[in-house]
Motif scaffolding. Structure first.
Motif, PDB file in Angstrom:
ATOM      1  N   GLY B  81       0.814  -1.213   0.000  1.00  0.00           N
ATOM      2  CA  GLY B  81       0.000   0.000   0.000  1.00  0.00           C
ATOM      3  C   GLY B  81       0.847   1.263   0.000  1.00  0.00           C
ATOM      4  O   GLY B  81       0.326   2.377  -0.072  1.00  0.00           O
ATOM      5  N   SER B  82       2.187   1.111   0.061  1.00  0.00           N
ATOM      6  CA  SER B  82       3.082   2.282   0.005  1.00  0.00           C
ATOM      7  C   SER B  82       4.201   2.007  -0.991  1.00  0.00           C
ATOM      8  O   SER B  82       4.854   0.950  -0.930  1.00  0.00           O
ATOM      9  N   LEU B  83       4.415   2.936  -1.909  1.00  0.00           N
ATOM     10  CA  LEU B  83       5.447   2.726  -2.918  1.00  0.00           C
ATOM     11  C   LEU B  83       6.825   2.592  -2.279  1.00  0.00           C
ATOM     12  O   LEU B  83       7.624   1.744  -2.671  1.00  0.00           O
ATOM     13  N   ALA B 135       7.939  -6.214 -12.621  1.00  0.00           N
ATOM     14  CA  ALA B 135       7.905  -5.594 -11.297  1.00  0.00           C
ATOM     15  C   ALA B 135       7.272  -4.210 -11.340  1.00  0.00           C
ATOM     16  O   ALA B 135       6.917  -3.645 -10.306  1.00  0.00           O
ATOM     17  N   GLY B 136       7.124  -3.657 -12.529  1.00  0.00           N
ATOM     18  CA  GLY B 136       6.548  -2.331 -12.695  1.00  0.00           C
ATOM     19  C   GLY B 136       5.145  -2.201 -12.121  1.00  0.00           C
ATOM     20  O   GLY B 136       4.657  -1.079 -11.930  1.00  0.00           O
ATOM     21  N   VAL B 137       4.522  -3.317 -11.789  1.00  0.00           N
ATOM     22  CA  VAL B 137       3.169  -3.282 -11.235  1.00  0.00           C
ATOM     23  C   VAL B 137       3.125  -2.475  -9.923  1.00  0.00           C
ATOM     24  O   VAL B 137       2.119  -1.836  -9.628  1.00  0.00           O
ATOM     25  N   VAL B 138       4.229  -2.468  -9.165  1.00  0.00           N
ATOM     26  CA  VAL B 138       4.211  -1.683  -7.914  1.00  0.00           C
ATOM     27  C   VAL B 138       4.116  -0.188  -8.230  1.00  0.00           C
ATOM     28  O   VAL B 138       3.544   0.580  -7.459  1.00  0.00           O
ATOM     29  N   VAL B 139       4.663   0.207  -9.367  1.00  0.00           N
ATOM     30  CA  VAL B 139       4.582   1.612  -9.779  1.00  0.00           C
ATOM     31  C   VAL B 139       3.167   1.916 -10.292  1.00  0.00           C
ATOM     32  O   VAL B 139       2.584   2.961  -9.983  1.00  0.00           O
ATOM     33  N   ASP B 140       2.618   0.992 -11.078  1.00  0.00           N
ATOM     34  CA  ASP B 140       1.239   1.162 -11.552  1.00  0.00           C
ATOM     35  C   ASP B 140       0.292   1.412 -10.377  1.00  0.00           C
ATOM     36  O   ASP B 140      -0.563   2.303 -10.425  1.00  0.00           O
ATOM     37  N   ARG B 141       0.461   0.616  -9.336  1.00  0.00           N
ATOM     38  CA  ARG B 141      -0.412   0.765  -8.161  1.00  0.00           C
ATOM     39  C   ARG B 141      -0.227   2.137  -7.511  1.00  0.00           C
ATOM     40  O   ARG B 141      -1.193   2.768  -7.079  1.00  0.00           O
ATOM     41  N   ALA B 142       1.035   2.599  -7.445  1.00  0.00           N
ATOM     42  CA  ALA B 142       1.309   3.909  -6.836  1.00  0.00           C
ATOM     43  C   ALA B 142       0.666   5.020  -7.666  1.00  0.00           C
ATOM     44  O   ALA B 142       0.149   6.004  -7.119  1.00  0.00           O
ATOM     45  N   ILE B 143       0.692   4.862  -8.988  1.00  0.00           N
ATOM     46  CA  ILE B 143       0.043   5.854  -9.854  1.00  0.00           C
ATOM     47  C   ILE B 143      -1.462   5.863  -9.566  1.00  0.00           C
ATOM     48  O   ILE B 143      -2.066   6.923  -9.403  1.00  0.00           O
TER      49      ILE B 143
END
Lengths: 205, 205
Positions: B81-83, B135-143
């Motif tokens: 829940g946190s980038l 792994a870019g999915v963690v960035v997608d979620r942060a966006i």
């Protein structure tokens, strides 16, 4: 140095030396260290291989010598009064160097099996450890101007600028461009401004 | 696959295969690709070299096969829940992987002259290009959470996290630590927050 038995001078010394070293670098770039032979170097340089053996006992000595000759990469260090611009200049100079023929050949060589030769490991450290330490002066100046926290580690900033350029070249196998340089400079700048390279912050982790 | 003439099964198939591939990786890590011979692999694996030649036509095939087996590095992708925390987890997982025996051996192998084999270049891309994309999915979620500009390039953030770890290992020759992981995560985070990986910003340069 001529061997004891070969007392006669070997042709026009410096010219032969240059031809042999150039041929070695070209062979390294083409086939890597694994495929490097004194025979091929001699053929490319247009000299007899005994001429090579008279000066270099083996291919390790040859490779150590050739990289020593070409390592004198002196990145111009700008002093524009702004850290952003100084970092941008540095990144562009590094990108230009790795794209130049000697830069490309040295990169190929230090990532072949030649990297197992102790002298080559030293060459790599010279490039990527002592180099950043010298370039750290642009960070020192920024600290003095109050642009960055006083306890910022200058070499860490420069390594951060170099790492993405290096990564793109050696991992992704794509030639770094002006855009790579700009982005690398911005990564280093924003991280430095956020205090990531603050020595006390590093200790806290 | 057994050759036409060798119709009999070669001992206990999977066991032999595993022993030969393990021996290849160990030889690569020890002496690099330049020094790799089928003879040495056979000796280390405790099999006859004809056993190897029956399955692998040459050392290139052997090396391609061994890296294919070990490339299945699946970095755990956190969703805290946190980038900041997700990036930190990712960096720590990558550091742990490169320090593990298979990670270390693969690193040694892909930076030997074996890297000139087309299959190895593909392995390297798998590690450092497709991996970051996943792994870019963690960035997608942060966006999606509004933590980052909507046009942030996710793979660029992950590559920025990996580059310093990679640099420390392969250039400085120092094993990355938890501190390296923390700093790499912070570099990627602060640059992403500053909009460095914004696709429109990249176009402007």
């Amino acid at each position: 140095m001529p061997s004891a038995e070969g007392a006669r001078p070997v042709g026009r010394g410096p010219k032969v030396r240059a031809a042999v070293l150039d041929a070695t670098l070209a062979e390294l770039a083409e086939g890597g260290y694994a495929a490097l032979t004194i025979d091929n170097v001699a053929r490319r340089a247009g000299v007899h291989k005994t001429t090579i053996y008279r000066r270099w006992p083996d291919r390790e000595a040859l490779v150590g010598d050739v990289l020593g000759e070409h390592i004198a990469m002196e990145l111009p260090i700008a002093d524009t009064g702004s850290l952003a611009a100084d970092l941008q200049h540095l990144a562009e100079a590094f990108v230009a160097w790795v794209a130049s023929p000697p830069g490309r050949m040295i990169f190929t060589a230090i990532y072949s099996d030649a990297a197992r030769i102790p002298g080559i490991a030293e060459t790599r450290r010279e490039l990527f450890e002592y180099g950043p330490r010298r370039a750290g002066v642009v960070v020192d100046r920024a600290i003095n101007r109050g642009e960055l926290p006083a306890d910022t580690d200058p070499a860490a900033v420069i390594r951060t600028l170099i790492a993405p350029i290096y990564f793109q070249l050696s991992v992704l196998g794509e030639p770094p461009t002006k855009t790579t340089a700009a982005q690398s400079a911005q990564i280093a700048l924003s991280a430095a401004q956020a205090g990531v390279f603050s020595r006390t912050a590093a200790k806290r982790t």
